[in-house]
Design a protein around this motif. Sequence first.
Motif, PDB file in Angstrom:
ATOM      1  N   ASP A  87       0.829  -1.060  -0.034  1.00 48.78           N
ATOM      2  CA  ASP A  87       0.000  -0.151  -0.033  1.00 48.78           C
ATOM      3  C   ASP A  87       0.862   1.493   0.002  1.00 48.78           C
ATOM      4  O   ASP A  87       1.818   1.527   0.846  1.00 48.78           O
ATOM      5  CB  ASP A  87      -0.800  -0.010   1.305  1.00 48.78           C
ATOM      6  CG  ASP A  87      -2.331  -0.711   1.179  1.00 48.78           C
ATOM      7  OD1 ASP A  87      -2.550  -1.027  -0.089  1.00 48.78           O
ATOM      8  OD2 ASP A  87      -2.908  -0.556   2.058  1.00 48.78           O
ATOM      9  N   LEU A  88       0.629   2.125  -1.076  1.00 48.96           N
ATOM     10  CA  LEU A  88       1.198   3.667  -0.797  1.00 48.96           C
ATOM     11  C   LEU A  88       0.310   4.642  -0.767  1.00 48.96           C
ATOM     12  O   LEU A  88      -0.810   4.318  -1.078  1.00 48.96           O
ATOM     13  CB  LEU A  88       1.760   3.775  -2.379  1.00 48.96           C
ATOM     14  CG  LEU A  88       3.105   2.844  -2.673  1.00 48.96           C
ATOM     15  CD1 LEU A  88       3.739   3.166  -3.846  1.00 48.96           C
ATOM     16  CD2 LEU A  88       4.042   2.893  -1.492  1.00 48.96           C
ATOM     17  N   ILE A  89       0.559   5.661  -0.667  1.00 44.26           N
ATOM     18  CA  ILE A  89      -0.214   6.898  -0.454  1.00 44.26           C
ATOM     19  C   ILE A  89       0.376   8.004  -1.076  1.00 44.26           C
ATOM     20  O   ILE A  89       1.637   8.484  -0.946  1.00 44.26           O
ATOM     21  CB  ILE A  89      -0.696   7.479   0.984  1.00 44.26           C
ATOM     22  CG1 ILE A  89      -1.323   6.374   2.086  1.00 44.26           C
ATOM     23  CG2 ILE A  89      -1.445   8.803   1.143  1.00 44.26           C
ATOM     24  CD1 ILE A  89      -1.575   6.593   3.264  1.00 44.26           C
ATOM     25  N   ALA A  90      -0.440   8.386  -2.299  1.00 45.55           N
ATOM     26  CA  ALA A  90       0.072   9.588  -3.019  1.00 45.55           C
ATOM     27  C   ALA A  90      -0.257  11.037  -2.357  1.00 45.55           C
ATOM     28  O   ALA A  90      -1.514  10.951  -1.890  1.00 45.55           O
ATOM     29  CB  ALA A  90      -0.327   9.756  -4.518  1.00 45.55           C
ATOM     30  N   GLY A  91       0.482  11.814  -2.329  1.00 42.59           N
ATOM     31  CA  GLY A  91       0.046  13.088  -1.729  1.00 42.59           C
ATOM     32  C   GLY A  91       0.274  13.196  -0.110  1.00 42.59           C
ATOM     33  O   GLY A  91      -0.066  14.329   0.367  1.00 42.59           O
ATOM     34  N   LEU A  92       1.220  12.615   0.493  1.00 42.39           N
ATOM     35  CA  LEU A  92       1.573  12.663   1.681  1.00 42.39           C
ATOM     36  C   LEU A  92       2.355  14.044   1.889  1.00 42.39           C
ATOM     37  O   LEU A  92       2.830  14.663   1.188  1.00 42.39           O
ATOM     38  CB  LEU A  92       2.438  11.590   2.232  1.00 42.39           C
ATOM     39  CG  LEU A  92       1.980  10.291   2.473  1.00 42.39           C
ATOM     40  CD1 LEU A  92       2.832   9.071   2.529  1.00 42.39           C
ATOM     41  CD2 LEU A  92       0.818  10.104   3.351  1.00 42.39           C
ATOM     42  N   PRO A  93       2.278  14.759   3.130  1.00 51.38           N
ATOM     43  CA  PRO A  93       2.850  15.858   3.669  1.00 51.38           C
ATOM     44  C   PRO A  93       4.395  15.691   3.290  1.00 51.38           C
ATOM     45  O   PRO A  93       4.990  14.957   3.688  1.00 51.38           O
ATOM     46  CB  PRO A  93       2.623  16.365   5.102  1.00 51.38           C
ATOM     47  CG  PRO A  93       1.299  15.264   5.064  1.00 51.38           C
ATOM     48  CD  PRO A  93       1.337  14.303   4.283  1.00 51.38           C
ATOM     49  N   THR A  94       4.973  16.709   2.794  1.00 47.13           N
ATOM     50  CA  THR A  94       6.553  16.620   2.322  1.00 47.13           C
ATOM     51  C   THR A  94       6.778  15.823   1.449  1.00 47.13           C
ATOM     52  O   THR A  94       8.251  16.046   0.783  1.00 47.13           O
ATOM     53  CB  THR A  94       7.434  16.687   3.536  1.00 47.13           C
ATOM     54  OG1 THR A  94       7.166  15.294   4.087  1.00 47.13           O
ATOM     55  CG2 THR A  94       6.860  17.638   4.824  1.00 47.13           C
ATOM     56  N   ASP A  95       6.078  14.955   0.875  1.00 46.20           N
ATOM     57  CA  ASP A  95       6.589  14.144   0.030  1.00 46.20           C
ATOM     58  C   ASP A  95       6.364  14.837  -1.352  1.00 46.20           C
ATOM     59  O   ASP A  95       5.719  15.622  -1.784  1.00 46.20           O
ATOM     60  CB  ASP A  95       5.714  12.932  -0.331  1.00 46.20           C
ATOM     61  CG  ASP A  95       6.353  11.655  -0.782  1.00 46.20           C
ATOM     62  OD1 ASP A  95       7.466  11.737  -1.288  1.00 46.20           O
ATOM     63  OD2 ASP A  95       5.712  10.665  -1.176  1.00 46.20           O
ATOM     64  N   THR A  96       7.386  14.594  -2.271  1.00 46.15           N
ATOM     65  CA  THR A  96       7.438  14.915  -3.723  1.00 46.15           C
ATOM     66  C   THR A  96       7.150  14.149  -4.832  1.00 46.15           C
ATOM     67  O   THR A  96       7.529  12.816  -4.389  1.00 46.15           O
ATOM     68  CB  THR A  96       8.830  15.796  -3.852  1.00 46.15           C
ATOM     69  OG1 THR A  96       9.717  14.602  -3.874  1.00 46.15           O
ATOM     70  CG2 THR A  96       9.238  16.578  -2.651  1.00 46.15           C
ATOM     71  N   PRO A  97       6.726  14.574  -5.944  1.00 41.62           N
ATOM     72  CA  PRO A  97       6.556  13.529  -6.987  1.00 41.62           C
ATOM     73  C   PRO A  97       8.023  12.730  -7.352  1.00 41.62           C
ATOM     74  O   PRO A  97       7.927  11.660  -7.528  1.00 41.62           O
ATOM     75  CB  PRO A  97       6.407  14.360  -8.261  1.00 41.62           C
ATOM     76  CG  PRO A  97       5.617  15.699  -7.680  1.00 41.62           C
ATOM     77  CD  PRO A  97       6.204  15.841  -6.269  1.00 41.62           C
ATOM     78  N   GLU A  98       9.105  13.473  -7.288  1.00 44.69           N
ATOM     79  CA  GLU A  98      10.342  12.711  -7.297  1.00 44.69           C
ATOM     80  C   GLU A  98      10.590  11.444  -6.183  1.00 44.69           C
ATOM     81  O   GLU A  98      10.982  10.446  -6.567  1.00 44.69           O
ATOM     82  CB  GLU A  98      11.646  13.607  -7.301  1.00 44.69           C
ATOM     83  CG  GLU A  98      11.705  14.596  -8.351  1.00 44.69           C
ATOM     84  CD  GLU A  98      10.574  15.803  -8.232  1.00 44.69           C
ATOM     85  OE1 GLU A  98      10.081  16.643  -9.209  1.00 44.69           O
ATOM     86  OE2 GLU A  98      10.165  15.891  -7.042  1.00 44.69           O
TER      87      GLU A  98
END
Length: 167
Positions: A87-98
């Motif tokens: 399981d992954l979460i897209a859009g977590l705080p401080t995460d970047t697309p890279e």
Amino acid sequence: KTFIHTIRSCFYMNTCREFTVEAGRPDTIDKEKLQAILEGGADRISINPQTLNNSVLEVIGRRHTAEETLEAFALAREIGFRHINMDLIAGLPTDTPESFIQTLDKLCDLSPESITVHTLSMKRSSRLTLQGKELDTEKESPAAAMLRYCEKKLTSTGYHPYYLYRQ
């Protein structure tokens, strides 16, 4: 008697096509837990790293590391699981697309049988909500770029959509 054995005794499982158990966060997974799940008849588990970026894990209050995720995955394979979901979460705080791309690429290198990608949902009792954080909906979020990469990467790697739902 385990919880899984209780479930199996209360439900008719002969027509069950898939028996999935949420193995949980990598810091909660150990050999005994995985053996009990497998011996209980589950044929699919889900491991929940959310990201392989240690600084993002710290920001969202997770107590595991990226290394513990890789160790949990390897242990599940060693125990005998043939279908592992990550399981992954897209859009977590401080995460970047890279950073998200690095996480997804690393997970694809592990070759789990499935990868679930959620978008961040601010739930009432989550740590982020309790800290007063809000999603920025005024501009395109980094999550949109993350999801575009997911579609491209996952389909080119041979993954197919399993199910869709909205929260």
